[in-house]
Design a protein around this motif. Structure first.
Motif, short mmCIF file in Angstrom:
data_model
loop_
_atom_site.label_atom_id
_atom_site.label_comp_id
_atom_site.label_asym_id
_atom_site.label_seq_id
_atom_site.Cartn_x
_atom_site.Cartn_y
_atom_site.Cartn_z
N CYS A 204 -10.29 -6.93 1.84
CA CYS A 204 -9.63 -6.62 2.82
C CYS A 204 -8.98 -5.27 2.72
O CYS A 204 -8.51 -4.50 3.81
N ASN A 205 -9.10 -4.69 1.48
CA ASN A 205 -8.80 -2.98 1.33
C ASN A 205 -9.93 -2.28 1.47
O ASN A 205 -9.84 -0.87 0.83
N TYR B 112 -11.63 -1.13 3.74
CA TYR B 112 -11.39 -0.19 5.00
C TYR B 112 -10.65 1.33 4.65
O TYR B 112 -10.79 2.16 5.30
N PRO C 242 -6.84 1.46 4.81
CA PRO C 242 -5.34 1.24 4.88
C PRO C 242 -4.93 0.23 3.96
O PRO C 242 -5.85 -0.77 3.50
N VAL C 243 -3.90 0.00 3.22
CA VAL C 243 -3.39 -0.48 2.28
C VAL C 243 -3.16 -2.26 3.10
O VAL C 243 -2.62 -2.36 4.26
N ALA C 244 -3.66 -3.00 2.52
CA ALA C 244 -3.62 -4.50 3.09
C ALA C 244 -3.17 -5.50 2.11
O ALA C 244 -3.60 -5.23 0.84
N ARG D 15 -11.16 -9.70 12.15
CA ARG D 15 -9.93 -8.73 11.94
C ARG D 15 -9.66 -8.06 13.38
O ARG D 15 -10.56 -7.49 14.15
N ARG E 145 -3.99 -5.11 12.87
CA ARG E 145 -3.64 -5.23 11.36
C ARG E 145 -3.67 -6.44 10.65
O ARG E 145 -3.73 -6.46 9.53
N SER F 221 -4.74 -11.39 5.95
CA SER F 221 -4.11 -10.19 5.33
C SER F 221 -3.39 -9.50 6.51
O SER F 221 -3.52 -9.88 7.68
N THR F 222 -2.58 -8.52 6.19
CA THR F 222 -1.90 -7.43 7.18
C THR F 222 -1.88 -6.36 6.54
O THR F 222 -1.75 -6.06 5.12
N GLN F 223 -2.25 -5.13 7.46
CA GLN F 223 -2.12 -3.82 6.96
C GLN F 223 -0.90 -3.23 6.93
O GLN F 223 -0.07 -3.63 8.03
N HIS G 150 -2.03 3.88 -1.48
CA HIS G 150 -2.84 3.17 -2.28
C HIS G 150 -2.51 3.67 -3.80
O HIS G 150 -2.44 2.80 -4.70
#
Length: 136
Positions: free
Chosen positions: A65-66, A68, A70-72, A100, A103, A126-128, A134
């Protein structure tokens, strides 16, 4: 493994390093991680403690999930243990993105022995998180 960003993220991951978890692959929405079950990971029944199996699955989920940018972070996760992990087993966790939207993300992780026997199935949500870098 993947991008230098993922490499740097993994380098700071003390939990993975402490458990001997390695990353084999990270691509958009997918990650493969592995870990050998040691004697120190055994529960009172002499089998691999479920917490370590969960940790391996959660690590694969986290990197998928990370992948891409953005922090997830995990907002929820559940695991179903299907077979015991034995001391000495090499476990492989494969995380795959199921959906997905905005977010939010949903990821399934299968944990198998190196011989292919399924040990656990894990689903993570997950959520961004906006504004969280990071880097440490």
């Amino acid at each position: 493994m993947g991008t230098s960003r993922i490499d740097a993220l993994f380098e700071r991951d003390r939990a993975c390093r402490g458990a001997g978890i390695t990353l084999d692959e990270v691509t958009g929405g997918r990650a493969v991680a592995r870990m050998r079950v040691t004697e120190e990971m055994a529960n009172a029944h002499g089998i691999g403690h479920g917490g370590y199996v969960f940790l391996l699955a959660d690590a694969a989920f986290s990197y998928a999930c990370n992948s891409y940018g953005p922090v997830a972070l995990a907002q929820g996760a559940q695991v179903t243990f299907l077979a015991p992990a034995q001391i000495g087993d090499e476990l492989v966790a494969e995380a795959v993105e199921r959906s997905r939207a905005g977010r939010q993300g949903v990821y399934d992780v299968t944990v198998r022995t190196a011989k292919g026997a399924v040990v656990a199935e894990f689903r993570g949500q997950s959520t961004q998180v906006a504004g969280v870098p990071h880097s440490g």
